[in-house]
Design a protein around this motif. Structure first.
Motif, PDB file in Angstrom:
ATOM      1  N   PRO A   1       3.555  -2.382 -12.271  1.00  0.00           N
ATOM      2  CA  PRO A   1       4.341  -2.604 -11.042  1.00  0.00           C
ATOM      3  C   PRO A   1       3.507  -3.321  -9.991  1.00  0.00           C
ATOM      4  O   PRO A   1       2.280  -3.372 -10.081  1.00  0.00           O
ATOM      5  CB  PRO A   1       4.713  -1.185 -10.600  1.00  0.00           C
ATOM      6  N   ASP A   2       4.172  -3.854  -9.008  1.00  0.00           N
ATOM      7  CA  ASP A   2       3.506  -4.559  -7.919  1.00  0.00           C
ATOM      8  C   ASP A   2       2.663  -3.566  -7.115  1.00  0.00           C
ATOM      9  O   ASP A   2       3.197  -2.663  -6.469  1.00  0.00           O
ATOM     10  CB  ASP A   2       4.562  -5.218  -7.021  1.00  0.00           C
ATOM     11  N   LEU A   3       1.347  -3.716  -7.149  1.00  0.00           N
ATOM     12  CA  LEU A   3       0.455  -2.766  -6.488  1.00  0.00           C
ATOM     13  C   LEU A   3       0.669  -2.738  -4.982  1.00  0.00           C
ATOM     14  O   LEU A   3       0.637  -1.676  -4.354  1.00  0.00           O
ATOM     15  CB  LEU A   3      -1.006  -3.098  -6.809  1.00  0.00           C
ATOM     16  N   GLU A   4       0.897  -3.895  -4.386  1.00  0.00           N
ATOM     17  CA  GLU A   4       1.065  -3.955  -2.935  1.00  0.00           C
ATOM     18  C   GLU A   4       2.280  -3.150  -2.493  1.00  0.00           C
ATOM     19  O   GLU A   4       2.258  -2.490  -1.450  1.00  0.00           O
ATOM     20  CB  GLU A   4       1.192  -5.405  -2.474  1.00  0.00           C
ATOM     21  N   ARG A   5       3.349  -3.183  -3.280  1.00  0.00           N
ATOM     22  CA  ARG A   5       4.553  -2.437  -2.926  1.00  0.00           C
ATOM     23  C   ARG A   5       4.431  -0.953  -3.254  1.00  0.00           C
ATOM     24  O   ARG A   5       5.173  -0.125  -2.722  1.00  0.00           O
ATOM     25  CB  ARG A   5       5.759  -3.024  -3.653  1.00  0.00           C
ATOM     26  N   LEU A   6       3.492  -0.615  -4.120  1.00  0.00           N
ATOM     27  CA  LEU A   6       3.338   0.776  -4.541  1.00  0.00           C
ATOM     28  C   LEU A   6       2.725   1.633  -3.434  1.00  0.00           C
ATOM     29  O   LEU A   6       3.014   2.826  -3.325  1.00  0.00           O
ATOM     30  CB  LEU A   6       2.445   0.830  -5.794  1.00  0.00           C
ATOM     31  N   ALA A   7       1.864   1.032  -2.623  1.00  0.00           N
ATOM     32  CA  ALA A   7       1.171   1.776  -1.573  1.00  0.00           C
ATOM     33  C   ALA A   7       1.677   1.359  -0.198  1.00  0.00           C
ATOM     34  O   ALA A   7       1.755   0.170   0.109  1.00  0.00           O
ATOM     35  CB  ALA A   7      -0.329   1.549  -1.668  1.00  0.00           C
ATOM     36  N   THR A   8       1.994   2.354   0.625  1.00  0.00           N
ATOM     37  CA  THR A   8       2.405   2.117   2.000  1.00  0.00           C
ATOM     38  C   THR A   8       1.321   2.660   2.924  1.00  0.00           C
ATOM     39  O   THR A   8       0.896   3.804   2.795  1.00  0.00           O
ATOM     40  CB  THR A   8       3.731   2.835   2.311  1.00  0.00           C
ATOM     41  N   VAL A   9       0.862   1.825   3.845  1.00  0.00           N
ATOM     42  CA  VAL A   9      -0.152   2.236   4.820  1.00  0.00           C
ATOM     43  C   VAL A   9       0.511   2.431   6.170  1.00  0.00           C
ATOM     44  O   VAL A   9       1.170   1.519   6.685  1.00  0.00           O
ATOM     45  CB  VAL A   9      -1.283   1.204   4.923  1.00  0.00           C
ATOM     46  N   ARG A  10       0.336   3.603   6.738  1.00  0.00           N
ATOM     47  CA  ARG A  10       0.888   3.913   8.055  1.00  0.00           C
ATOM     48  C   ARG A  10      -0.254   4.290   8.990  1.00  0.00           C
ATOM     49  O   ARG A  10      -1.010   5.230   8.710  1.00  0.00           O
ATOM     50  CB  ARG A  10       1.911   5.051   7.965  1.00  0.00           C
TER      51      ARG A  10
END
Length: 286
Positions: free
Chosen positions: A125-134
């Motif tokens: 899967p797309d790694l960038e979309r897998l992680a959300t930084v808040r």
């Protein structure tokens, strides 16, 4: 998948970024609470520490970064990337102070070739979309499904955005001091906590650190201005009335001259409760 018992695992207990043969790793912790896998800080060695603690990296869930000194954030990107290569397919949320998003974006850019290749070649899967930084500031960070995390700005010059964290859930309260000078207001934030994890420094160990690391007077000035002597950590814990005090981010942590007895002696006059001196891999039942 069975739920892990509630526990706190000290993955890395050393203050500062340097590592030495056979010595402990920089700061990182795993908190298993009510079925949530919560990572507190991502110093060098966090990924290996999690595996050694028996956690499957595909179970990565919540990550909290207290501040952006390298010994707390250096392995943030590599942790998520390694979890991704070992089967992580569900979203991960990272909470960190201002600047954490840039750290993550920079990591993605540095590994863009590898990430794109693995997505195309291995069907990941797309790694960038897998992680959300808040990014967070003082106050409530998260409150959902019986879990509440609150941030409190502490005194760690020259870093402004450095936060103690209080994690509440399952009827328990665990407070992490982050890096801080002796800061009496922290006692109010930690009031009545079941566990206070507080950084600690031995006065007699400062000379050892300076001699081995270099930078002389400048390093000594930083350590004294930005960190808490062990006796003062005991004062915070006593004022807060906490159930247990866990010493972490130890300075020094890798000098054989100093052992657990030195830490206990340093707090003998300031804290009479249950004291746990941290070491890498130590699991503490909640």
């Amino acid at each position: 998948m069975p739920t892990s018992p509630d526990r706190l695992v000290l993955l890395g207990t050393k203050g500062g970024p340097a590592i030495r043969p056979g010595g402990p790793s920089p700061t990182s912790m795993l908190l298993d609470l009510g079925g949530r896998r919560i990572i507190i800080d991502c110093g060098l060695g966090v990924t290996r520490g999690l595996v050694e603690a028996g956690m499957r990296l595909s179970e990565l869930d919540l990550v909290f970064v207290t501040h952006l000194h390298s010994d707390h954030v250096l392995e943030l990107g590599p942790l998520i990337h390694t979890a991704w290569t070992t089967g992580l397919a569900k979203p991960v949320t990272v909470y960190g102070p201002a600047g954490t998003q840039a750290v993550w974006k920079g990591f993605l850019a540095s590994l863009s070739y590898d990430i794109a290749t693995r997505i195309a070649d291995e069907g990941r899967p797309d790694l960038e979309r897998l992680a959300t930084v808040r990014e967070y500031g003082p106050g409530a960070v998260i409150e959902t499904e019986g879990l509440r995390v609150t941030a409190f700005r502490v005194d760690h010059p020259p870093v402004t955005d450095c936060f103690a964290l209080k994690v509440e859930g399952e009827g328990r309260s665990i407070v992490f001091s982050s890096d801080t000078a002796y800061f009496p207001p922290l006692a109010d934030f930690a009031r009545g906590a079941d566990i206070l994890v507080h950084e600690a420094m031995l006065p007699e160990g400062v000379n050892s650190i300076v001699a081995r690391t270099g930078n002389g007077a400048r390093l000594r000035e930083h350590l004294v201005a930005s960190h808490t002597f062990a006796a003062d950590a005991g004062r915070i814990a006593t004022a807060a009335g906490v159930g247990r005090l866990v010493l972490n981010h130890l300075i020094p942590a890798d000098d054989p001259v100093f052992d657990e007895g030195h830490w206990r002696a340093a707090l003998a006059d300031t804290f009479a409760g249950e004291l746990i001196v941290g070491r890498d891999g130590l699991s503490i039942s909640l």
